[in-house]
Motif scaffolding. Structure first.
Motif, short mmCIF file in Angstrom:
data_model
loop_
_atom_site.label_atom_id
_atom_site.label_comp_id
_atom_site.label_asym_id
_atom_site.label_seq_id
_atom_site.Cartn_x
_atom_site.Cartn_y
_atom_site.Cartn_z
N GLY A 1 88.53 146.81 66.39
CA GLY A 1 89.29 146.32 65.26
C GLY A 1 88.99 144.90 64.84
O GLY A 1 88.16 144.20 65.44
N GLU A 2 89.72 144.45 63.83
CA GLU A 2 89.39 143.21 63.13
C GLU A 2 89.61 141.95 63.97
O GLU A 2 89.11 140.89 63.63
CB GLU A 2 90.21 143.11 61.85
N ARG A 3 90.33 142.06 65.09
CA ARG A 3 90.52 140.85 65.90
C ARG A 3 89.19 140.34 66.46
O ARG A 3 89.11 139.19 66.90
CB ARG A 3 91.52 141.10 67.02
N GLU B 1 86.41 140.41 64.52
CA GLU B 1 85.55 140.13 63.36
C GLU B 1 84.95 138.72 63.50
O GLU B 1 85.66 137.75 63.69
CB GLU B 1 86.36 140.21 62.07
N ALA C 1 84.11 144.64 66.99
CA ALA C 1 84.92 144.79 65.78
C ALA C 1 84.92 146.25 65.32
O ALA C 1 85.95 146.78 64.88
CB ALA C 1 84.40 143.87 64.67
#
Length: 284
Positions: A255-257, A259, A251
């Motif tokens: 990135g947030e994918r 999380e 993350a």
């Protein structure tokens, strides 16, 4: 010195937990002399017990060449890193913590100055780990999979400073272990962890959202896509804490994918880490 199958005659494994013991098992079965280093006498005793239990299982399954006593005689378990002196290859197999792995690799490079170095990290940057090694071209990623004795795959991770001849040697080592290698460049999560964690996190979100129960989500993948094990059961085997740490790392990097879902954080906080604690997404 190398064996006739191309493996170094003496292989070191720093860390004798589940993964380290499995790696030691694989090299012992291939004919190498193996030295495992652990942090304390109790940990060393536990590491020896893990490897010897694994060897007994291999004998029962007809996969042990030679007597159990002869193979076990090629295993040394020590608490002093100096025991790795003279190794042609040392595989680091300590927990997924960058600072810890750097310290271990620096220590190994000091006590075994001619050894090739490998890290068993499943997601951390090989380049970042190489920054603690005096000669970074000697370091490569050898990502073994759990359980090592049964797994057929080793992911070879090539850092920007990894020597080209080391890549070729690593492929030969994996062949000698009777496993298949895939080669990837150093990148967040490599190929296996990045794809495996992405699937597992989505399965957790589906469970969290009430789409289906854990058993049915896993069955959809085992029967529908011919996966040998569903993503939630696989997470239990790997360890929910391990999956959480990798997801948090991905993350930050991608990135947030990646999380982690709330259900994963909640289970880890409750100590439900999967098979090793008896409770995860399943009861073991």
């Amino acid at each position: 010195m190398s064996l006739t199958n191309g493996l170094p005659e003496h292989v070191g494994v720093y860390g004798g937990g589940r993964m380290g013991a499995g790696i030691a098992h694989a090299f012992l079965l291939a004919g190498a002399t193996v030295t495992v280093v652990e942090a304390s006498e109790p940990a060393a005793a536990a590491a020896r017990a893990r490897v010897e239990a694994s060897l007994r299982t291999a004998r029962e399954r007809g996969k042990l060449a030679g007597s159990l006593a002869d193979v076990a005689a090629r295993l040394t378990v020590a608490t002093a890193p100096a025991a790795l002196a003279g190794c042609g290859l040392v595989v680091e197999a300590v927990p997924e913590d960058t600072a810890l792995k750097r310290r271990v690799l620096a220590t190994v490079a000091e006590v075994a100055p001619t050894a090739r170095l490998a890290t068993n990290t499943s997601s951390l940057s090989v380049d970042a780990l190489a920054s603690g090694v005096p000669v970074p071209d000697r370091l490569i990623g050898l990502h073994f999979f759990n359980p090592v004795p049964a797994s057929e795959l080793v992911e070879i991770v090539v850092g920007t400073k990894t020597a080209p001849d080391l890549v070729g040697d690593a492929r030969a080592w994996v062949d000698a272990l009777g496993k298949t290698s895939v080669t990837v460049t150093d990148s967040p999560g490599f190929a296996s962890s990045r794809l495996g964690v992405a699937l597992a996190l989505e399965a957790m979100r589906m469970l969290q959202d009430g789409v289906a129960c854990a058993e049915d989500i896993d069955t959809a993948m085992t029967l529908g896509y011919k996966h040998p094990m569903g993503p939630l059961r696989t997470t239990d085997v790997v360890g929910l804490d391990v999956r959480l740490a990798i997801a948090e790392h991905l993350a930050r990097e991608l990135g947030e994918r990646f999380e982690p879902p709330a259900v994963l954080r909640e289970k880890v906080a409750a100590g439900h880490l999967g098979r090793k604690t008896g409770q995860g997404f399943y009861t073991w």
